[in-house]
Design an enzyme around this catalytic site. Structure first.
Site, short mmCIF file in Angstrom:
data_model
loop_
_atom_site.label_atom_id
_atom_site.label_comp_id
_atom_site.label_asym_id
_atom_site.label_seq_id
_atom_site.Cartn_x
_atom_site.Cartn_y
_atom_site.Cartn_z
N HIS A 1 -94.01 -2.94 -60.82
CA HIS A 1 -92.83 -3.81 -60.89
C HIS A 1 -93.24 -5.24 -61.26
O HIS A 1 -92.57 -5.91 -62.04
CB HIS A 1 -92.13 -3.90 -59.53
CG HIS A 1 -91.55 -2.61 -59.04
ND1 HIS A 1 -92.04 -1.93 -57.97
CD2 HIS A 1 -90.48 -1.89 -59.48
CE1 HIS A 1 -91.32 -0.84 -57.75
NE2 HIS A 1 -90.36 -0.79 -58.66
N GLN B 1 -77.97 8.02 -57.77
CA GLN B 1 -79.03 8.67 -58.55
C GLN B 1 -79.91 9.59 -57.71
O GLN B 1 -80.89 10.14 -58.21
CB GLN B 1 -79.87 7.64 -59.30
CG GLN B 1 -80.76 6.74 -58.45
CD GLN B 1 -81.40 5.66 -59.29
OE1 GLN B 1 -80.77 4.67 -59.66
NE2 GLN B 1 -82.68 5.80 -59.61
#
Ligand code: PAF
Length: 283
Positions: A37, A61
């Site tokens: 990230h 999701q």
């Protein structure tokens, strides 16, 4: 770094930046931030005047029985990392900020026919509809110039690019190379589920994908033999594979002998950890 929970205040800041002609880079995440990230953030920082990161564990999701409840949440450490990395704004919405009618009553979803039920989509019911829908909402709020996503999630990156192109969303989607541990394991928030005994085995998924990509490079076109051999190898090592497939890079269709730009994609469970990875080939 300014933090926002609600949409209107973040929109006001974005409008202020727009008034100053600032470019905006956006990195969507589900938190539990690792160096992968942070390399997305570094890319955004290098290319845009202002950087927004979102942290939202998006319920739509996750399929039934997946790790939504257990998904690692490390918000204090995440905030510290983002301050160190020079992020300007952190968006931390609650479910009702992104799903105003609630998740169960959400009727407007983005879906890409075909690919939504292939590869990872075949094993994670509704996963990509959830991803595309939340990314679309976040883009509508932040209206960034550039969106940064990791190449580890090749199918996600491909499908987001397709959504952006088909829905005419004015953003440039940038795929950032996968950040790996020393032994090749792709960084993922889910790696922390790996047991000590399984951790050394985990990099085998990437090694196996790379050995397929070497064979493809040498002109081997027997895709199903390569896929089946890899599935057996994974099983022998104790993985429960979901799929290993050779696809074309440009449209993610099944590869043909004449294709030059290929990608070998794989997903497999090791204990309770689901690992995914890919290796690209240009031959
Ligand atoms: O890749 C992820 O972490 C997620 O799928 C994303 C893009 C943040 C959407 O929830």
């Amino acid at each position: 770094m300014q933090s926002f929970e609600h949409v209107p205040a973040l929109r006001a800041l974005v409008a202020e930046w727009r008034g100053q002609n600032k470019t905006i880079g956006f990195v969507p995440t589900m938190g539990s931030l690792h160096n992968g990230h942070r390399s997305l953030v570094a890319n955004a920082r290098a290319r845009c005047d202002r950087v927004v990161v979102s942290i939202f564990v998006n319920p739509t999701q996750f399929s039934a029985g997946e790790d939504f409840e257990d998904y690692p949440r490390t918000i204090d450490a995440d905030k510290l990392a983002l301050v160190v990395d020079g992020v300007d704004a952190l968006f931390l919405p609650k479910v009702k900020d992104l799903y105003p009618r609630g998740v169960d009553n959400a009727t407007t979803m983005v879906s890409i026919a075909g690919l939504n039920s292939e590869l990872c989509g075949a094993h994670r019911d509704g996963h990509f509809d959830g991803v595309l829908t939340v990314v679309n909402k976040l883009l509508n709020i932040i209206t960034p110039d550039m969106l940064f996503l990791g190449q580890k999630d090749f199918q996600q990156l491909y499908m987001v690019k397709q959504m952006v192109s088909e829905l005419l969303i004015p953003v440039e989607v940038i795929g950032v190379p996968t950040y790996r541990e020393a032994d090749g394991l792709a960084m993922s928030s889910r790696n922390q589920y790996l047991t000590e005994a399984d951790r050394p085995k985990a990099s085998s998924l990437y090694n196996i994908l790379c050995s397929i990509s070497e064979s493809l490079n040498q002109g081997n076109n027997d895709f199903s033999a390569l896929e089946n051999a890899a599935l057996s190898k994974l099983q022998n090592l104790g993985f429960v594979p979901d799929y290993i497939e050779v696809r074309r890079q440009q449209d993610m269709a099944k590869a043909k002998a004449e294709d030059k730009e290929l990608v070998v994609l794989g997903a497999a469970k090791l204990g309770k950890t689901r690992l995914i990875d890919n290796a690209e080939v240009s031959r």
